[in-house]
Design a protein around this motif. Structure first.
Motif, PDB file in Angstrom:
ATOM      1  N   ASP A 120       0.820  -1.221   0.000  1.00 20.66           N
ATOM      2  CA  ASP A 120       0.000   0.000   0.000  1.00 20.66           C
ATOM      3  C   ASP A 120       0.850   1.264   0.000  1.00 20.66           C
ATOM      4  O   ASP A 120       0.449   2.302  -0.514  1.00 20.66           O
ATOM      5  N   ARG A 121       2.050   1.183   0.571  1.00 18.58           N
ATOM      6  CA  ARG A 121       2.948   2.326   0.570  1.00 18.58           C
ATOM      7  C   ARG A 121       3.250   2.783  -0.858  1.00 18.58           C
ATOM      8  O   ARG A 121       3.303   3.984  -1.155  1.00 18.58           O
ATOM      9  N   ASP A 122       3.482   1.818  -1.786  1.00 23.65           N
ATOM     10  CA  ASP A 122       3.788   2.173  -3.171  1.00 23.65           C
ATOM     11  C   ASP A 122       2.603   2.869  -3.831  1.00 23.65           C
ATOM     12  O   ASP A 122       2.757   3.854  -4.564  1.00 23.65           O
ATOM     13  N   ARG A 123       1.388   2.338  -3.563  1.00 20.86           N
ATOM     14  CA  ARG A 123       0.179   2.950  -4.121  1.00 20.86           C
ATOM     15  C   ARG A 123       0.005   4.369  -3.592  1.00 20.86           C
ATOM     16  O   ARG A 123      -0.315   5.302  -4.330  1.00 20.86           O
ATOM     17  N   PHE A 124       0.243   4.554  -2.294  1.00 17.81           N
ATOM     18  CA  PHE A 124       0.121   5.882  -1.701  1.00 17.81           C
ATOM     19  C   PHE A 124       1.104   6.860  -2.331  1.00 17.81           C
ATOM     20  O   PHE A 124       0.734   7.991  -2.681  1.00 17.81           O
ATOM     21  N   GLU A 125       2.368   6.446  -2.476  1.00 18.13           N
ATOM     22  CA  GLU A 125       3.362   7.358  -3.043  1.00 18.13           C
ATOM     23  C   GLU A 125       3.010   7.715  -4.481  1.00 18.13           C
ATOM     24  O   GLU A 125       3.199   8.872  -4.912  1.00 18.13           O
ATOM     25  N   LEU A 164      -5.864   5.224   2.097  1.00 16.37           N
ATOM     26  CA  LEU A 164      -5.170   3.959   2.332  1.00 16.37           C
ATOM     27  C   LEU A 164      -4.656   3.842   3.766  1.00 16.37           C
ATOM     28  O   LEU A 164      -4.305   2.750   4.218  1.00 16.37           O
ATOM     29  N   TRP A 165      -4.573   4.963   4.472  1.00 16.06           N
ATOM     30  CA  TRP A 165      -3.996   4.956   5.824  1.00 16.06           C
ATOM     31  C   TRP A 165      -5.003   4.442   6.847  1.00 16.06           C
ATOM     32  O   TRP A 165      -6.182   4.790   6.806  1.00 16.06           O
ATOM     33  N   ARG A 166      -4.500   3.631   7.791  1.00 15.26           N
ATOM     34  CA  ARG A 166      -5.336   3.061   8.851  1.00 15.26           C
ATOM     35  C   ARG A 166      -4.807   3.396  10.244  1.00 15.26           C
ATOM     36  O   ARG A 166      -5.233   2.824  11.229  1.00 15.26           O
ATOM     37  N   GLY A 167      -3.859   4.299  10.336  1.00 13.95           N
ATOM     38  CA  GLY A 167      -3.204   4.642  11.598  1.00 13.95           C
ATOM     39  C   GLY A 167      -1.758   4.962  11.317  1.00 13.95           C
ATOM     40  O   GLY A 167      -1.344   5.106  10.154  1.00 13.95           O
TER      41      GLY A 167
END
Length: 1019
Positions: A125-130, A158-161
């Motif tokens: 998910d980090r890649d999708r966010f960036e 995409l963030w959950r915390g």
């Protein structure tokens, strides 16, 4: 901002319902933007905490190599146990098995020297966010604000915390989580700006307000809040918020609002209600739309370059071509601009930035634009430039010439030849090599030595610290706490004093404390990631700067540089040749020095070479990406240092000890690296290296480290290891264990060594083991056994004619004698030993003989003789920086002082002795010093404290099962009697029981209170 992500769910686009796995059937999804999640085919995979953290580390760099060392750092940080690498491999195996059970094949692959997570099979998910955040920034730059809102909103949904909130990660991985949090904030800022630009300002003020409350030092959030209030018709509230922002920044950071906030305030005062004008949101200019280059205006102060500016001015007075050379990030461009402004006698100054130029025609075009030459079609550009400036008194700054040095040299030569009043100031990582060229090498700013920094006062006079303080918003350097002062010194040193690196580190001061930045700078490319927004491409990040330099090298130079990266400190020509034997080494080193990638250092022992740490880190990464070459270089490196260690081992007991110790200490990190490699690659050689270095660890007072090396090597030793090598390692481990008062282990290791030596028929080895067992018996109070074993060892040494071994055993006999109370025997044995060591030139052993003779004289009442011998011993120990010897000499000289009534002087000496023995881990001797301290304190009138000190000494002796040495028993009994008489038996027993709870700092503080500062003794 934990709950804020839900605010933007309605803006999300393209969020997959199968937890980020995309539309690939059965694909894996690993989510790190919050508690770590692993999903396959819509089903969660549950993992225990350590393996969950391990998978997160690999996911952070999916598709890239993560070395075993990086994984260890990420999981354990500075608290990594000695078995960390072995434990890591076990976790990897279990993690791989757990993932395989869920199907989908093998996700984690071994690639020396680490592991890779298969990026083709995993969605993170980090890649999708960036990707979405970058799209949002691009849309904003192009003026497409509605698209920007969708991109930013989709990424934030995409963030959950907090990133990796449930993973026990450390070091670079914790920093990576901080970096993601920073990107998250930037995405919020972009989203708010885009929403305001689209006119959706009805609810945005309250949403921004919540983030401002969480991050009150982020000026961009204040700007957005003020604009939201202004465009909603609340000008009074907007101005009130500006005043609140200014007060917060001044109170917390000691700085005034930046240009952005001031611009917003001015817009509010003028009644502007258009958000795009207030926030200066304008589409990016089309490429090539900018006008001709002029001398840039600097927006921040230039720190610590006054002497460089003056030097450059003088060179420009005397030469027509001046080139500023130095590594990337050292500040050549800033210096060139400042020197150009300060230069006298020029009608014009033109600035030609060549960073983005790719060929000779591009250089000519850029210079034409800088000199306002309007080139006519069909004519040669350089001819037109020469015609335009012909006889003008002009200075051209040619910036960033290194990637086209030859072409820049040709153009500079032509222009200088055709334009007699022209002068050129060039910046390049290497000289242009033209006749008449004056070269000024620009180095990093002045950096304090971290080991010498104890308080903020030690930072004075170092420009690197001034720059760090200014850019980090540190108001007064002198007001820094000792911890922050040490951290500031470490940051500047780790950045090599390079202004670019220091500014990037300073930018992290909004998020991290100075100690946190210092700890995380072991991986500089992670923390020093983002450069100033307006800087040029190769200056936007430290990594980009180093890559820029690296790609300008030839293939052979790149190969050499990467191999040199495994060398930890300054290295010699011979060391360089050992790891890079493929080319004439002197020529290679010379070219790398010329290109500012290697420093040549003049030292008393000859020339040394050193990579800047920032360059070394990148080069080491490049080497690690080629596993076969990396392994070859590591083996060559380890073999070289094993040869060196075995060659110097005998030299550490002869003349020139101090210089040799200093030389070995210079290579400490390389020896450590060699040891680490050999344990996994060649355990028998690891045993040889650790055993060869036991005396170095002994003389340096690094008993624990030496034991760790030997323990790890012995644990890794395979069947079939040479018995002689095993015997040497057991003996060395026993010697160091005895120095740390671990007598049970020391005896077992010494007996194992003796058995191995006996099996090999090695008489000298057997004798050495007997002498060591004697030393152990001596400290356990079994003097008869100690002297008997030493006599047997002496007889063996005399039979084989080994003068040094004879002298050493005589000295050990002398030592045992005076501890047992046989002072005549001590004088006889140690006197004979001194006669032998004098011609040999072993100053350390000769000093021990002086100490024995001094002790014998002290205990027989000859205090003047004792003082002479002990002072000579102390001086010798100080010269070779031998902590144990200094501690012993200070202890015995304190007893001399005490005998002459100099109680306060005795107290100071004993405080020094106690500190040094504590640092060494020698508890046996700490107990003796505590007894002497108790006597001194009692004589000064503090019976209660004296009883506590006696209790502390008794507790230590009980813990290590040693008695009071015979020679000290009369004084010990007399002290106990004196203290009981002073305070009474009941109070004595009560205070004595408190002794085990005393710690070293408490003792030193209570000693120092009536005396003033306690001197530090040997450094």
């Amino acid at each position: 901002m934990g709950g804020s992500a839900t605010l933007w769910a309605e803006h999300a686009v393209g969020r997959e319902e199968d937890h980020g796995a995309g539309d690939r059937p059965g694909a894996w999804a690993i989510n790190v933007l919050g508690p770590m999640e692993a999903w396959r085919a819509g089903r969660a995979v549950v993992l225990p905490p350590r393996r969950r953290g391990l998978l997160a580390l690999l996911a952070l760099r999916a598709g890239g190599l993560v070395t075993a060392g990086q994984l260890v750092d990420g999981l354990w940080g500075e608290d990594a146990p000695p078995t960390a690498v072995r434990t890591l491999h076990a976790h990897i195996a279990k993690l791989g098995a757990a993932l395989a059970e869920s199907g989908g094949g093998r996700l984690i692959r071994r690639r020396d020297p680490g592991y890779v997570l298969d990026a083709g099979a995993v969605a993170v998910d980090r890649d999708r966010f960036e990707d979405l955040a970058r799209s949002g920034l691009r849309h904003c730059a192009e003026g497409r604000y509605a698209e920007a809102v969708r991109s930013f909103g989709g990424g934030l949904a995409l963030w959950r915390g907090r990133a990796l909130s449930d993973c026990p990660v450390r070091d670079w991985a914790a920093l990576e989580a901080d970096y993601l949090e920073e990107l998250r904030l930037q995405a919020y800022e972009g989203l708010f700006a885009a929403r305001l630009a689209t006119g959706a300002h009805d609810t945005v003020a309250g949403e921004i307000e919540r983030l401002v409350a969480e991050h009150p030092l982020r000026e961009r959030l204040w700007e957005l809040l003020i604009v939201a209030l202004q465009v909603s018709g609340r000008s009074g509230d907007a101005l009130g918020r500006y005043r609140q922002a200014r007060r917060t920044l001044v109170d917390e950071l000691g700085v005034e609002p930046g240009e952005g906030l001031r611009h917003v305030e001015a817009g509010v005062l003028q009644g502007i209600a258009e958000p795009r004008r207030l926030l200066r949101l304008v589409p990016a200019a089309a490429p090539g739309a900018a006008g001709p280059l002029t001398l840039p205006q600097e927006i921040s102060t230039l720190v610590g370059r006054e002497a460089d500016i003056e030097r450059t001015r003088h060179l420009l007075d005397a030469s027509r071509l001046v080139t500023l050379t130095g590594p990337g990030g050292c500040g050549k461009t800033r210096l060139a601009i400042a020197a150009a402004r300060a230069a006298a006698g020029f009608a014009e100054v033109a600035f030609a930035d060549l960073a983005a130029v790719h060929d000779e025609d591009g250089i000519a075009d850029t210079i034409a634009a800088a000199t306002l030459t309007h080139a006519r079609p069909g004519a040669r550009v350089l001819d037109q430039v020469a015609g335009r400036i012909s006889c003008d008194r002009l200075l051209i700054v040619m910036d960033n010439c290194e990637h086209l040095a030859g072409a820049c040299a040709r153009i500079a030569r032509e222009l200088l030849t055709r334009c007699p009043q022209l002068k050129i100031l060039a910046t390049s990582q290497e000289a242009l090599r033209l006749p008449g060229e004056a070269v000024h090498a620009v180095s990093g700013l002045g950096v304090p030595v971290p080991e010498r920094v104890r308080t903020a006062a030690d930072l004075a006079g170092h420009d690197a610290v001034v720059l760090l303080a200014e850019r980090a918003g540190i108001g007064e350097i002198g007001a820094l706490s000792p911890e922050d002062a040490r951290a500031a010194a470490a940051i500047c040193a780790r950045c090599d004093g390079l202004p670019l690196a220091i500014e990037l580190a300073a930018a992290r001061a909004r998020l991290l404390t100075l100690p946190e930045i210092a700890r995380r700078l072991r991986d500089p490319y992670t923390i020093l990631a983002d450069g100033p927004g307006g800087s040029r491409p190769q200056h936007r990040a430290l990594r980009a700067t180093v890559e820029w330099s690296f790609h300008l090298l030839t293939a052979e130079e790149r190969s050499a540089l990467t191999r040199f990266s495994i060398l930890g400190g300054a290295f010699t020509l011979e060391t360089a040749a050992a790891v890079h034997p493929d080319a004439p080494i002197l020529g290679t080193l010379s070219r790398l020095v010329d290109k500012s990638l290697l420093k040549a250092l003049r030292t008393p022992s000859g020339t040394r070479y050193q990579l800047l740490e920032t360059i070394r880190g990148y080069a080491l990464e490049q080497l690690a990406a080629r596993p076969a070459e990396h392994a070859w270089a590591r083996r060559a490196h380890a073999a070289h240092y094993l040869r060196c260690a075995e060659e110097v081992e005998s030299g550490l007991q002869g003349p020139g000890l101090g210089a040799l110790m200093a030389e070995v200490a210079e290579h400490h990190e390389d020896l450590r690296a060699a040891m680490t490699w050999l344990i996994g690659d060649d355990p028998e050689s690891a045993l040889r290296l650790a055993a060869a270095l036991w005396r170095y660890h002994y003389l340096r007072g690094r008993y624990g480290e030496g034991r760790d090396w030997l323990r790890a090597a012995l644990a890794a030793a395979p069947p079939g290891t040479s018995p002689r090598v095993l015997a040497g390692a057991h003996w060395s481990a026993a010697r160091l264990a005895s120095l740390e008062c671990d007598y049970r282990e020391a005896e077992a290791l010494a007996r194992a060594a003796m058995e191995l030596y006996e099996g090999e028929g090695d008489g000298p080895g057997v004798a050495r083991s007997q002498a060591l067992l004697g030393a152990i018996c001596r400290e356990l109070g079994d003097y008869r056994q100690a002297i008997g074993l030493s006599r047997r060892s002496l007889a063996a040494a005399e039979r084989r004619g080994d003068t040094w071994a004879v002298g050493h055993t005589l000295q050990m006999l002398g030592f045992a004698c005076w501890l047992s109370g046989d002072f005549a025997g001590a004088a006889r044995f140690s006197g004979r030993a001194a006669e032998l060591f004098g011609p040999i030139g072993d100053r350390e052993r000769l000093a021990w003989c002086r100490l024995d003779l001094g002790a014998a004289a002290l205990y027989t009442g000859r205090t003047e003789t004792a003082s002479r011998h002990l002072t000579q011993a102390l001086q010798a120990f100080l010269e070779v920086r031998f902590k144990e010897g200094v501690a012993w000499a200070e202890n015995l000289l304190a007893l001399v002082d005490l005998g002459h009534g100099r109680r306060r002087e005795a107290l100071r000496r004993l405080a020094t002795s106690l500190r040094l023995h504590h640092e060494l881990g020698d508890r046996w001797r700490q107990a003796g010093v505590l007894d002497a301290l108790a006597r001194t304190v009692a004589l000064l009138g503090d019976g209660g404290f004296a009883a506590e000190l006696l209790g502390a000494a008794g507790h230590i002796r009980a813990a290590i099962a040693t008695p009071v040495p015979s020679c000290e028993r009369p004084a010990h009994a007399e002290t106990e009697k004196l203290v009981r008489a002073m305070v009474g038996s009941a109070a004595y027993e009560e205070a004595y029981a408190l002794g085990p709870h005393l710690d070293i700092e408490d003792v030193r503080r209570r000693i120092a209170a009536p005396l003033g500062p306690v001197p530090s003794g040997a450094r």
